[in-house]
Enzyme design. Structure first.
Site, PDB file in Angstrom:
ATOM      1  N   TYR A 146       1.470  -1.339   0.161  1.00  0.00           N
ATOM      2  CA  TYR A 146      -0.342  -0.087   0.164  1.00  0.00           C
ATOM      3  C   TYR A 146       0.921   1.745  -0.135  1.00  0.00           C
ATOM      4  CZ  TYR A 146      -4.067  -3.465   0.859  1.00  0.00           C
ATOM      5  OH  TYR A 146      -4.451  -4.009   1.292  1.00  0.00           O
ATOM      6  N   LYS A 195       4.019 -15.138   2.700  1.00  0.00           N
ATOM      7  CA  LYS A 195       3.755 -16.050   0.927  1.00  0.00           C
ATOM      8  C   LYS A 195       5.539 -16.390   0.947  1.00  0.00           C
ATOM      9  CE  LYS A 195       1.761 -17.762  -2.110  1.00  0.00           C
ATOM     10  NZ  LYS A 195       0.142 -18.713  -1.910  1.00  0.00           N
ATOM     11  N   ASP A 227      -2.455 -18.454   1.761  1.00  0.00           N
ATOM     12  CA  ASP A 227      -3.463 -18.949   1.419  1.00  0.00           C
ATOM     13  C   ASP A 227      -4.107 -20.082   2.701  1.00  0.00           C
ATOM     14  OD1 ASP A 227      -1.193 -19.857   1.189  1.00  0.00           O
ATOM     15  OD2 ASP A 227      -1.797 -20.546  -1.008  1.00  0.00           O
ATOM     16  N   ASP A 251      -4.736  -7.084   5.624  1.00  0.00           N
ATOM     17  CA  ASP A 251      -5.816  -6.125   5.851  1.00  0.00           C
ATOM     18  C   ASP A 251      -7.044  -7.021   5.349  1.00  0.00           C
ATOM     19  OD1 ASP A 251      -8.225  -4.410   4.869  1.00  0.00           O
ATOM     20  OD2 ASP A 251      -6.621  -3.493   3.269  1.00  0.00           O
ATOM     21  N   ASP A 255     -10.162  -8.667   8.495  1.00  0.00           N
ATOM     22  CA  ASP A 255     -12.094  -8.182   8.300  1.00  0.00           C
ATOM     23  C   ASP A 255     -11.989  -9.589   8.269  1.00  0.00           C
ATOM     24  OD1 ASP A 255     -12.070  -5.623   8.108  1.00  0.00           O
ATOM     25  OD2 ASP A 255     -13.301  -5.602   5.905  1.00  0.00           O
TER      26      ASP A 255
END
Ligand code: NAD
Length: 362
Positions: A146, A195, A227, A251, A255
Protein backbone atom coordinates in the site's frame (compact mmCIF):
# COMPACT_ATOMS: atom_id res chain seq x y z
CA UNK A 1 -1.45 7.53 38.79
CA UNK A 2 -2.19 10.46 36.48
CA UNK A 3 -2.70 9.81 32.79
CA UNK A 4 -3.65 12.08 29.87
CA UNK A 5 -6.14 10.66 27.39
CA UNK A 6 -7.30 12.38 24.19
CA UNK A 7 -10.90 11.67 23.21
CA UNK A 8 -11.98 12.06 19.59
CA UNK A 9 -15.76 11.50 19.51
CA UNK A 10 -15.94 12.11 15.74
CA UNK A 11 -19.18 11.78 13.79
CA UNK A 12 -22.39 9.75 13.66
CA UNK A 13 -22.60 7.41 16.66
CA UNK A 14 -19.04 8.46 17.68
CA UNK A 15 -20.05 10.92 20.45
CA UNK A 16 -22.54 8.42 21.95
CA UNK A 17 -20.12 5.49 22.13
CA UNK A 18 -17.17 7.58 23.35
CA UNK A 19 -19.38 8.98 26.12
CA UNK A 20 -20.05 5.43 27.35
CA UNK A 21 -16.37 4.46 27.14
CA UNK A 22 -15.53 7.53 29.22
CA UNK A 23 -18.15 6.48 31.77
CA UNK A 24 -16.39 3.11 32.07
CA UNK A 25 -12.93 4.72 32.26
CA UNK A 26 -14.16 7.07 34.99
CA UNK A 27 -15.47 4.15 37.03
CA UNK A 28 -12.16 2.32 36.56
CA UNK A 29 -10.24 5.41 37.68
CA UNK A 30 -12.45 5.68 40.76
CA UNK A 31 -12.03 2.04 41.77
CA UNK A 32 -8.21 2.03 41.34
CA UNK A 33 -7.69 5.69 42.37
CA UNK A 34 -6.16 6.87 39.08
CA UNK A 35 -6.66 10.30 37.57
CA UNK A 36 -7.52 10.37 33.88
CA UNK A 37 -7.37 13.86 32.39
CA UNK A 38 -9.26 14.05 29.10
CA UNK A 39 -8.69 16.37 26.16
CA UNK A 40 -11.59 16.38 23.68
CA UNK A 41 -10.48 16.84 20.08
CA UNK A 42 -12.30 17.40 16.80
CA UNK A 43 -11.65 15.22 13.78
CA UNK A 44 -13.51 14.18 10.64
CA UNK A 45 -16.78 15.86 9.75
CA UNK A 46 -16.99 17.51 13.20
CA UNK A 47 -13.71 19.30 12.45
CA UNK A 48 -14.75 20.21 8.89
CA UNK A 49 -17.86 21.93 10.27
CA UNK A 50 -15.78 24.08 12.66
CA UNK A 51 -12.39 24.50 10.95
CA UNK A 52 -13.07 23.63 7.30
CA UNK A 53 -10.52 20.77 7.42
CA UNK A 54 -10.82 17.24 8.87
CA UNK A 55 -7.77 17.60 11.13
CA UNK A 56 -5.85 20.71 12.15
CA UNK A 57 -2.15 20.81 13.07
CA UNK A 58 -3.19 22.08 16.53
CA UNK A 59 -5.28 18.92 17.02
CA UNK A 60 -2.33 16.73 16.04
CA UNK A 61 -0.10 18.59 18.51
CA UNK A 62 -2.72 18.23 21.25
CA UNK A 63 -3.03 14.48 20.57
CA UNK A 64 0.76 14.09 20.74
CA UNK A 65 0.71 15.75 24.14
CA UNK A 66 -1.32 12.87 25.65
CA UNK A 67 -0.52 9.26 26.59
CA UNK A 68 -3.06 7.74 24.20
CA UNK A 69 -6.04 8.59 21.98
CA UNK A 70 -9.49 7.00 22.17
CA UNK A 71 -11.60 7.60 19.08
CA UNK A 72 -15.23 6.92 18.20
CA UNK A 73 -15.45 6.95 14.44
CA UNK A 74 -15.58 9.49 11.68
CA UNK A 75 -17.45 10.01 8.45
CA UNK A 76 -21.01 10.40 7.26
CA UNK A 77 -23.33 9.02 4.64
CA UNK A 78 -21.34 9.33 1.41
CA UNK A 79 -24.53 9.83 -0.64
CA UNK A 80 -26.10 12.62 1.40
CA UNK A 81 -23.44 14.31 3.53
CA UNK A 82 -22.00 17.63 2.24
CA UNK A 83 -18.58 16.49 3.52
CA UNK A 84 -18.33 14.21 0.47
CA UNK A 85 -18.77 17.10 -1.97
CA UNK A 86 -15.32 18.34 -0.86
CA UNK A 87 -12.15 17.24 -2.66
CA UNK A 88 -10.83 13.91 -1.29
CA UNK A 89 -8.02 15.48 0.77
CA UNK A 90 -10.57 17.54 2.74
CA UNK A 91 -13.04 14.74 3.43
CA UNK A 92 -13.46 13.18 6.93
CA UNK A 93 -11.34 10.04 6.28
CA UNK A 94 -8.35 12.20 5.25
CA UNK A 95 -8.18 13.36 8.86
CA UNK A 96 -7.72 9.81 10.14
CA UNK A 97 -5.05 8.98 7.55
CA UNK A 98 -3.17 12.16 8.47
CA UNK A 99 -3.40 11.41 12.20
CA UNK A 100 -2.10 7.83 11.74
CA UNK A 101 0.80 9.16 9.69
CA UNK A 102 1.65 12.01 12.07
CA UNK A 103 1.65 9.65 15.04
CA UNK A 104 3.79 7.02 13.23
CA UNK A 105 1.34 4.22 14.00
CA UNK A 106 2.89 1.13 12.40
CA UNK A 107 1.32 -1.71 14.40
CA UNK A 108 -2.36 -2.49 14.12
CA UNK A 109 -4.00 -4.88 16.57
CA UNK A 110 -7.42 -6.32 15.98
CA UNK A 111 -8.75 -8.91 18.37
CA UNK A 112 -11.33 -11.42 17.13
CA UNK A 113 -12.91 -12.89 20.22
CA UNK A 114 -16.03 -15.03 20.27
CA UNK A 115 -18.12 -14.59 23.42
CA UNK A 116 -19.96 -17.84 24.15
CA UNK A 117 -23.12 -15.76 24.74
CA UNK A 118 -22.92 -14.53 21.12
CA UNK A 119 -22.21 -17.89 19.50
CA UNK A 120 -25.47 -17.63 17.56
CA UNK A 121 -24.06 -14.64 15.61
CA UNK A 122 -21.01 -16.66 14.49
CA UNK A 123 -21.52 -17.97 10.95
CA UNK A 124 -19.37 -21.07 11.63
CA UNK A 125 -20.78 -24.49 12.59
CA UNK A 126 -21.01 -25.38 16.27
CA UNK A 127 -18.42 -28.20 15.93
CA UNK A 128 -15.94 -25.75 14.35
CA UNK A 129 -16.48 -23.09 17.01
CA UNK A 130 -15.77 -25.61 19.80
CA UNK A 131 -14.86 -23.66 22.94
CA UNK A 132 -14.75 -20.40 21.04
CA UNK A 133 -11.68 -18.47 19.91
CA UNK A 134 -9.55 -15.53 20.98
CA UNK A 135 -7.28 -14.29 18.19
CA UNK A 136 -5.14 -11.16 18.02
CA UNK A 137 -4.33 -10.07 14.49
CA UNK A 138 -1.18 -8.00 14.44
CA UNK A 139 -0.86 -6.18 11.11
CA UNK A 140 2.00 -4.02 9.85
CA UNK A 141 0.35 -0.73 8.92
CA UNK A 142 2.80 1.61 7.22
CA UNK A 143 4.79 -0.50 4.73
CA UNK A 144 4.33 -3.08 2.01
CA UNK A 145 2.20 -2.92 -1.09
CA UNK A 146 0.00 0.00 0.00
CA UNK A 147 3.01 2.29 0.38
CA UNK A 148 5.34 1.16 -2.42
CA UNK A 149 5.82 2.99 -5.72
CA UNK A 150 2.96 2.54 -8.17
CA UNK A 151 2.26 3.53 -11.73
CA UNK A 152 -0.04 2.95 -14.66
CA UNK A 153 1.37 3.37 -18.16
CA UNK A 154 -0.04 2.89 -21.61
CA UNK A 155 2.20 1.74 -24.43
CA UNK A 156 0.92 0.89 -27.91
CA UNK A 157 -2.65 0.94 -26.57
CA UNK A 158 -1.87 -1.55 -23.76
CA UNK A 159 -2.39 -0.28 -20.21
CA UNK A 160 -0.05 -1.76 -17.59
CA UNK A 161 -0.26 -1.09 -13.84
CA UNK A 162 2.51 -1.77 -11.33
CA UNK A 163 2.49 -1.82 -7.54
CA UNK A 164 5.60 -2.46 -5.45
CA UNK A 165 5.80 -4.50 -2.27
CA UNK A 166 8.78 -3.29 -0.24
CA UNK A 167 9.85 -4.12 3.31
CA UNK A 168 13.18 -3.51 4.97
CA UNK A 169 14.33 -5.59 7.91
CA UNK A 170 13.85 -2.76 10.42
CA UNK A 171 10.17 -2.43 9.49
CA UNK A 172 9.74 -6.17 9.96
CA UNK A 173 11.76 -6.32 13.19
CA UNK A 174 9.79 -3.60 15.00
CA UNK A 175 6.38 -5.16 14.27
CA UNK A 176 7.70 -8.64 15.12
CA UNK A 177 8.97 -7.37 18.49
CA UNK A 178 5.52 -5.88 19.18
CA UNK A 179 3.88 -9.18 18.19
CA UNK A 180 6.07 -11.25 20.51
CA UNK A 181 5.65 -8.75 23.38
CA UNK A 182 1.88 -9.04 23.02
CA UNK A 183 2.01 -12.84 22.77
CA UNK A 184 3.90 -12.83 26.09
CA UNK A 185 0.84 -11.18 27.69
CA UNK A 186 -1.45 -13.82 26.12
CA UNK A 187 -1.15 -17.57 25.34
CA UNK A 188 2.46 -17.25 24.11
CA UNK A 189 1.94 -18.42 20.56
CA UNK A 190 2.78 -16.50 17.37
CA UNK A 191 1.72 -17.60 13.90
CA UNK A 192 3.67 -15.54 11.38
CA UNK A 193 1.79 -15.37 8.08
CA UNK A 194 3.55 -14.81 4.76
CA UNK A 195 3.85 -16.06 1.19
CA UNK A 196 7.46 -17.21 1.47
CA UNK A 197 7.03 -19.85 -1.23
CA UNK A 198 6.71 -17.03 -3.81
CA UNK A 199 7.68 -13.58 -2.51
CA UNK A 200 11.14 -12.29 -1.59
CA UNK A 201 9.60 -9.80 0.84
CA UNK A 202 8.00 -12.78 2.61
CA UNK A 203 11.30 -14.69 2.75
CA UNK A 204 12.90 -11.67 4.44
CA UNK A 205 9.86 -11.39 6.72
CA UNK A 206 10.24 -15.02 7.77
CA UNK A 207 13.95 -14.80 8.47
CA UNK A 208 13.68 -11.56 10.52
CA UNK A 209 10.75 -12.97 12.53
CA UNK A 210 12.92 -16.02 13.31
CA UNK A 211 15.74 -13.75 14.49
CA UNK A 212 13.37 -11.88 16.81
CA UNK A 213 11.90 -15.15 18.10
CA UNK A 214 15.30 -16.11 19.56
CA UNK A 215 14.81 -13.36 22.17
CA UNK A 216 11.47 -14.86 23.23
CA UNK A 217 12.15 -18.49 24.17
CA UNK A 218 8.87 -18.65 26.11
CA UNK A 219 6.84 -17.90 22.94
CA UNK A 220 6.21 -20.62 20.34
CA UNK A 221 6.59 -19.47 16.72
CA UNK A 222 5.12 -21.16 13.69
CA UNK A 223 4.85 -20.01 10.07
CA UNK A 224 1.82 -20.30 7.83
CA UNK A 225 1.26 -19.35 4.20
CA UNK A 226 -1.41 -16.69 3.79
CA UNK A 227 -3.70 -18.81 1.59
CA UNK A 228 -3.63 -21.61 4.17
CA UNK A 229 -4.27 -19.09 6.97
CA UNK A 230 -7.38 -17.76 5.21
CA UNK A 231 -8.63 -21.36 5.14
CA UNK A 232 -7.61 -22.23 8.70
CA UNK A 233 -9.47 -19.20 10.08
CA UNK A 234 -12.77 -20.74 9.05
CA UNK A 235 -11.70 -24.39 9.53
CA UNK A 236 -10.24 -24.19 13.04
CA UNK A 237 -10.02 -20.62 14.42
CA UNK A 238 -9.31 -21.95 17.93
CA UNK A 239 -5.72 -22.86 16.90
CA UNK A 240 -4.58 -19.20 16.74
CA UNK A 241 -3.31 -16.85 19.43
CA UNK A 242 -1.34 -13.99 17.79
CA UNK A 243 -1.32 -13.80 13.99
CA UNK A 244 1.61 -11.63 12.89
CA UNK A 245 1.53 -10.42 9.31
CA UNK A 246 2.31 -7.71 6.78
CA UNK A 247 0.01 -4.93 5.66
CA UNK A 248 -2.11 -6.36 2.84
CA UNK A 249 -2.37 -9.90 4.23
CA UNK A 250 -3.38 -8.36 7.58
CA UNK A 251 -5.97 -6.13 5.94
CA UNK A 252 -7.71 -9.14 4.43
CA UNK A 253 -7.25 -11.62 7.30
CA UNK A 254 -8.40 -9.17 10.00
CA UNK A 255 -11.67 -8.56 8.15
CA UNK A 256 -12.15 -12.29 7.72
CA UNK A 257 -11.43 -12.96 11.40
CA UNK A 258 -13.80 -10.21 12.54
CA UNK A 259 -16.56 -11.51 10.28
CA UNK A 260 -16.38 -14.95 11.88
CA UNK A 261 -17.20 -13.40 15.26
CA UNK A 262 -20.36 -12.11 13.60
CA UNK A 263 -20.70 -8.94 15.69
CA UNK A 264 -19.30 -5.69 14.29
CA UNK A 265 -20.40 -3.72 17.37
CA UNK A 266 -18.07 -5.81 19.58
CA UNK A 267 -14.75 -5.41 17.75
CA UNK A 268 -12.06 -3.15 19.16
CA UNK A 269 -8.74 -2.13 17.63
CA UNK A 270 -5.48 -0.40 18.43
CA UNK A 271 -2.72 1.19 16.37
CA UNK A 272 0.62 1.67 18.13
CA UNK A 273 3.88 3.48 17.41
CA UNK A 274 7.47 2.92 18.63
CA UNK A 275 6.63 4.22 22.09
CA UNK A 276 3.74 3.16 24.28
CA UNK A 277 1.51 5.69 22.51
CA UNK A 278 -1.50 4.36 20.62
CA UNK A 279 -4.76 5.23 18.88
CA UNK A 280 -7.68 3.06 20.00
CA UNK A 281 -10.96 2.81 18.11
CA UNK A 282 -13.77 0.40 17.33
CA UNK A 283 -13.41 -1.50 14.05
CA UNK A 284 -16.79 -0.30 12.83
CA UNK A 285 -17.68 3.04 11.22
CA UNK A 286 -19.83 5.95 12.32
CA UNK A 287 -23.15 4.18 11.52
CA UNK A 288 -25.00 7.35 10.41
CA UNK A 289 -28.17 5.26 9.97
CA UNK A 290 -28.58 4.90 13.75
CA UNK A 291 -26.78 8.03 15.01
CA UNK A 292 -28.42 9.95 17.84
CA UNK A 293 -31.01 7.23 18.54
CA UNK A 294 -29.41 5.52 21.57
CA UNK A 295 -29.20 2.32 19.48
CA UNK A 296 -25.43 1.98 18.96
CA UNK A 297 -23.52 -0.79 20.68
CA UNK A 298 -20.78 0.92 22.74
CA UNK A 299 -18.93 -2.32 23.57
CA UNK A 300 -16.32 -2.14 20.77
CA UNK A 301 -15.32 1.32 22.03
CA UNK A 302 -15.37 0.21 25.66
CA UNK A 303 -13.12 -2.75 24.77
CA UNK A 304 -10.86 -0.34 22.84
CA UNK A 305 -10.58 1.69 26.06
CA UNK A 306 -9.55 -1.54 27.85
CA UNK A 307 -6.82 -2.06 25.22
CA UNK A 308 -5.69 1.53 25.80
CA UNK A 309 -5.23 0.80 29.50
CA UNK A 310 -3.33 -2.44 28.79
CA UNK A 311 -1.03 -1.37 25.96
CA UNK A 312 -0.44 2.37 26.49
CA UNK A 313 -0.78 2.74 30.27
CA UNK A 314 0.31 -0.77 31.40
CA UNK A 315 -2.83 -1.07 33.53
CA UNK A 316 -3.40 -4.78 32.90
CA UNK A 317 -5.59 -5.43 35.94
CA UNK A 318 -7.88 -2.55 35.13
CA UNK A 319 -8.14 -3.63 31.46
CA UNK A 320 -9.01 -7.15 32.57
CA UNK A 321 -11.71 -5.76 34.88
CA UNK A 322 -13.38 -3.92 31.98
CA UNK A 323 -13.29 -7.07 29.82
CA UNK A 324 -14.74 -9.12 32.69
CA UNK A 325 -17.50 -6.50 33.17
CA UNK A 326 -18.48 -6.79 29.48
CA UNK A 327 -18.58 -10.58 29.83
CA UNK A 328 -20.74 -10.32 32.97
CA UNK A 329 -23.28 -7.99 31.34
CA UNK A 330 -23.58 -10.37 28.36
CA UNK A 331 -23.99 -13.33 30.73
CA UNK A 332 -26.86 -11.47 32.41
CA UNK A 333 -28.55 -11.30 29.02
CA UNK A 334 -28.37 -7.57 28.22
CA UNK A 335 -28.03 -6.75 24.52
CA UNK A 336 -28.11 -3.75 22.21
CA UNK A 337 -30.15 -4.24 19.02
CA UNK A 338 -27.24 -5.40 16.83
CA UNK A 339 -26.52 -8.44 19.06
CA UNK A 340 -30.05 -9.04 20.31
CA UNK A 341 -31.54 -12.54 20.30
CA UNK A 342 -34.74 -14.11 21.68
CA UNK A 343 -34.96 -14.20 25.48
CA UNK A 344 -32.44 -11.36 26.04
CA UNK A 345 -33.11 -7.88 27.45
CA UNK A 346 -32.86 -5.08 24.88
CA UNK A 347 -31.02 -1.98 26.13
CA UNK A 348 -29.85 1.28 24.56
CA UNK A 349 -26.35 2.74 24.28
CA UNK A 350 -26.40 4.67 27.57
CA UNK A 351 -27.90 1.82 29.58
CA UNK A 352 -25.30 -0.61 28.24
CA UNK A 353 -22.57 1.81 29.38
CA UNK A 354 -24.19 2.07 32.85
CA UNK A 355 -24.45 -1.71 33.20
CA UNK A 356 -20.79 -2.27 32.28
CA UNK A 357 -19.57 0.55 34.55
CA UNK A 358 -21.60 -0.95 37.43
CA UNK A 359 -19.82 -4.30 36.99
CA UNK A 360 -16.33 -2.87 37.42
CA UNK A 361 -14.84 -3.93 40.73
CA UNK A 362 -11.35 -4.37 42.11
P1 NAD B 1 -20.53 1.19 9.57
O1 NAD B 1 -19.60 0.27 10.28
O2 NAD B 1 -20.63 2.56 10.08
O3 NAD B 1 -22.00 0.56 9.53
C1 NAD B 1 -22.30 -0.70 8.92
C2 NAD B 1 -23.59 -1.26 9.56
O4 NAD B 1 -23.27 -1.71 10.89
C3 NAD B 1 -24.69 -0.21 9.71
O5 NAD B 1 -25.93 -0.84 9.52
C4 NAD B 1 -24.57 0.25 11.15
O6 NAD B 1 -25.80 0.68 11.72
C5 NAD B 1 -24.06 -1.01 11.84
N1 NAD B 1 -23.20 -0.69 13.00
C6 NAD B 1 -21.91 -0.26 12.95
N2 NAD B 1 -21.46 -0.03 14.18
C7 NAD B 1 -22.46 -0.34 15.02
C8 NAD B 1 -22.57 -0.31 16.44
N3 NAD B 1 -21.59 0.09 17.24
N4 NAD B 1 -23.77 -0.69 16.98
C9 NAD B 1 -24.77 -1.09 16.20
N5 NAD B 1 -24.71 -1.15 14.86
C10 NAD B 1 -23.56 -0.77 14.27
O7 NAD B 1 -20.05 1.19 8.03
P2 NAD B 1 -20.55 2.11 6.81
O8 NAD B 1 -22.02 2.33 6.89
O9 NAD B 1 -19.95 1.49 5.62
O10 NAD B 1 -19.81 3.50 7.03
C11 NAD B 1 -20.41 4.64 7.64
C12 NAD B 1 -19.38 5.74 7.75
O11 NAD B 1 -18.33 5.32 8.64
C13 NAD B 1 -18.68 6.09 6.42
O12 NAD B 1 -18.53 7.48 6.37
C14 NAD B 1 -17.35 5.40 6.53
O13 NAD B 1 -16.36 6.05 5.76
C15 NAD B 1 -17.08 5.56 8.01
N6 NAD B 1 -16.09 4.62 8.56
C16 NAD B 1 -15.22 5.12 9.49
C17 NAD B 1 -14.30 4.29 10.08
C18 NAD B 1 -13.37 4.90 11.09
O14 NAD B 1 -13.67 5.94 11.63
N7 NAD B 1 -12.26 4.24 11.40
C19 NAD B 1 -14.25 2.93 9.76
C20 NAD B 1 -15.18 2.41 8.82
C21 NAD B 1 -16.11 3.28 8.23
Amino acid sequence: MDHKIALIPGDGIGPEIVREARKVLDKTAKVWRHTFTYTELLMGGASIDVHGVPLTDETVAAAKDTDAVLMGSIGGDANTSPWYKLEPSRRPEAGLLKLRKELGLFANLRPAYLYKELKAACPLREDIIGNGFDIMIMRELTGGLYFGARSTVEENGLRTATDTLVYNEEEIRRIAIRGFDIAKKRRKKVTSVDKANVLDSSRLWRSVVEEVARDYPEVTLSHMLVDNCAMQLVRDPGQFDVILTENMFGDILSDEASMVTGSIGMLSSASLNETKFGLYEPSHGSAPDIAGQDKANPIATILSAAMLLRYSLDLDKEAGAIEAAVQKVLEKGYRTGDIFSEGCTLVGTAKMGDLIADEIHE
